[in-house]
Scaffold this motif. Structure first.
Motif, PDB file in Angstrom:
ATOM      1  N   MET A   3      44.291  -8.124  34.936  1.00 58.41           N
ATOM      2  CA  MET A   3      44.069  -6.699  34.767  1.00 58.41           C
ATOM      3  C   MET A   3      45.404  -5.986  35.013  1.00 58.41           C
ATOM      4  N   ASP A   4      45.766  -5.081  34.104  1.00 61.01           N
ATOM      5  CA  ASP A   4      47.030  -4.387  34.304  1.00 61.01           C
ATOM      6  C   ASP A   4      46.882  -3.293  35.363  1.00 61.01           C
ATOM      7  N   MET A   5      47.990  -2.766  35.805  1.00 58.61           N
ATOM      8  CA  MET A   5      47.992  -1.786  36.897  1.00 58.61           C
ATOM      9  C   MET A   5      47.228  -0.519  36.532  1.00 58.61           C
ATOM     10  N   ARG A   6      47.377  -0.071  35.294  1.00 60.24           N
ATOM     11  CA  ARG A   6      46.657   1.151  34.882  1.00 60.24           C
ATOM     12  C   ARG A   6      45.156   0.945  35.000  1.00 60.24           C
ATOM     13  N   ARG A   7      44.680  -0.177  34.519  1.00 58.40           N
ATOM     14  CA  ARG A   7      43.239  -0.458  34.558  1.00 58.40           C
ATOM     15  C   ARG A   7      42.768  -0.634  36.000  1.00 58.40           C
ATOM     16  N   ALA A   8      43.554  -1.304  36.823  1.00 60.93           N
ATOM     17  CA  ALA A   8      43.169  -1.508  38.220  1.00 60.93           C
ATOM     18  C   ALA A   8      43.059  -0.175  38.951  1.00 60.93           C
ATOM     19  N   VAL A   9      43.978   0.745  38.686  1.00 62.63           N
ATOM     20  CA  VAL A   9      43.902   2.072  39.308  1.00 62.63           C
ATOM     21  C   VAL A   9      42.709   2.847  38.759  1.00 62.63           C
ATOM     22  N   ALA A  10      42.413   2.682  37.478  1.00 64.10           N
ATOM     23  CA  ALA A  10      41.242   3.336  36.904  1.00 64.10           C
ATOM     24  C   ALA A  10      39.961   2.862  37.582  1.00 64.10           C
ATOM     25  N   VAL A  11      39.880   1.569  37.883  1.00 67.25           N
ATOM     26  CA  VAL A  11      38.705   1.024  38.582  1.00 67.25           C
ATOM     27  C   VAL A  11      38.614   1.613  39.992  1.00 67.25           C
ATOM     28  N   LEU A  12      39.733   1.688  40.693  1.00 66.09           N
ATOM     29  CA  LEU A  12      39.747   2.319  42.023  1.00 66.09           C
ATOM     30  C   LEU A  12      39.287   3.764  41.935  1.00 66.09           C
ATOM     31  N   ALA A  13      39.793   4.481  40.947  1.00 66.18           N
ATOM     32  CA  ALA A  13      39.445   5.891  40.774  1.00 66.18           C
ATOM     33  C   ALA A  13      37.956   6.063  40.503  1.00 66.18           C
ATOM     34  N   GLU A  14      37.423   5.216  39.634  1.00 70.13           N
ATOM     35  CA  GLU A  14      35.994   5.285  39.314  1.00 70.13           C
ATOM     36  C   GLU A  14      35.144   5.035  40.555  1.00 70.13           C
ATOM     37  N   GLU A  15      35.535   4.054  41.349  1.00 66.58           N
ATOM     38  CA  GLU A  15      34.777   3.752  42.557  1.00 66.58           C
ATOM     39  C   GLU A  15      34.839   4.920  43.545  1.00 66.58           C
ATOM     40  N   ALA A  16      36.022   5.468  43.735  1.00 66.99           N
ATOM     41  CA  ALA A  16      36.171   6.603  44.660  1.00 66.99           C
ATOM     42  C   ALA A  16      35.331   7.784  44.200  1.00 66.99           C
TER      43      ALA A  16
END
Length: 139
Positions: free
Chosen positions: A1-14
């Motif tokens: 998973m690239d960094m953009r997608r990983a941050v998007a997943v974190l953002a969605e969870e938050a």
């Protein structure tokens, strides 16, 4: 998973935790999130500004983002700490990057990242800026 997608997943969870009232963002967390977003924004600017910099400066800025996140992580606990920890883990590959050639001898396991990798990491930092700014406005 690239960094953009990983941050998007974190953002969605938050955002989901906040929306579901599982994460009740405390005033101290809001203030720290705002300070962290500002610190990240100070280090990594708009794409056109970052893209015009030499790679050594871009790497310096990305390493500074890790410092901003680590200092903020040290100042909190609970869900904000977990979020910041996830952000640091996502950006961890930056620690293995170098901007200078390793002419003679070893490079301690570091690699020369591509221009696309710099852009990906900087985009991820900008997304973190946005998420933390939104967290700072909850409540």
């Amino acid at each position: 998973m690239d960094m953009r997608r990983a941050v998007a997943v974190l953002a969605e969870e938050a955002e989901q935790l906040i929306q579901d009232h599982v994460w009740e963002v405390a005033p101290g967390e809001r203030a720290l999130a705002l300070d962290t977003a500002a610190g990240l924004r100070e280090v990594v600017g708009p794409a056109d500004v970052q893209g015009a910099l030499p790679q050594i400066k871009r790497l310096e800025h990305l390493r500074e983002t890790l410092a901003v996140l680590a200092i903020s992580l040290a100042r909190t606990h609970g869900r904000l700490a977990w979020f910041l920890s996830g952000a640091l883990n996502t950006l961890e590959p930056v620690l293995h990057w170098r901007a200078l050639p390793a002419d003679r001898g070893g490079a301690f396991g570091t690699v020369l990242p591509s221009s696309e990798q710099y852009t990906e990491a900087e985009d991820a930092v900008r997304r973190l800026q946005d998420v933390l700014a939104r967290v700072s406005r909850v409540g």
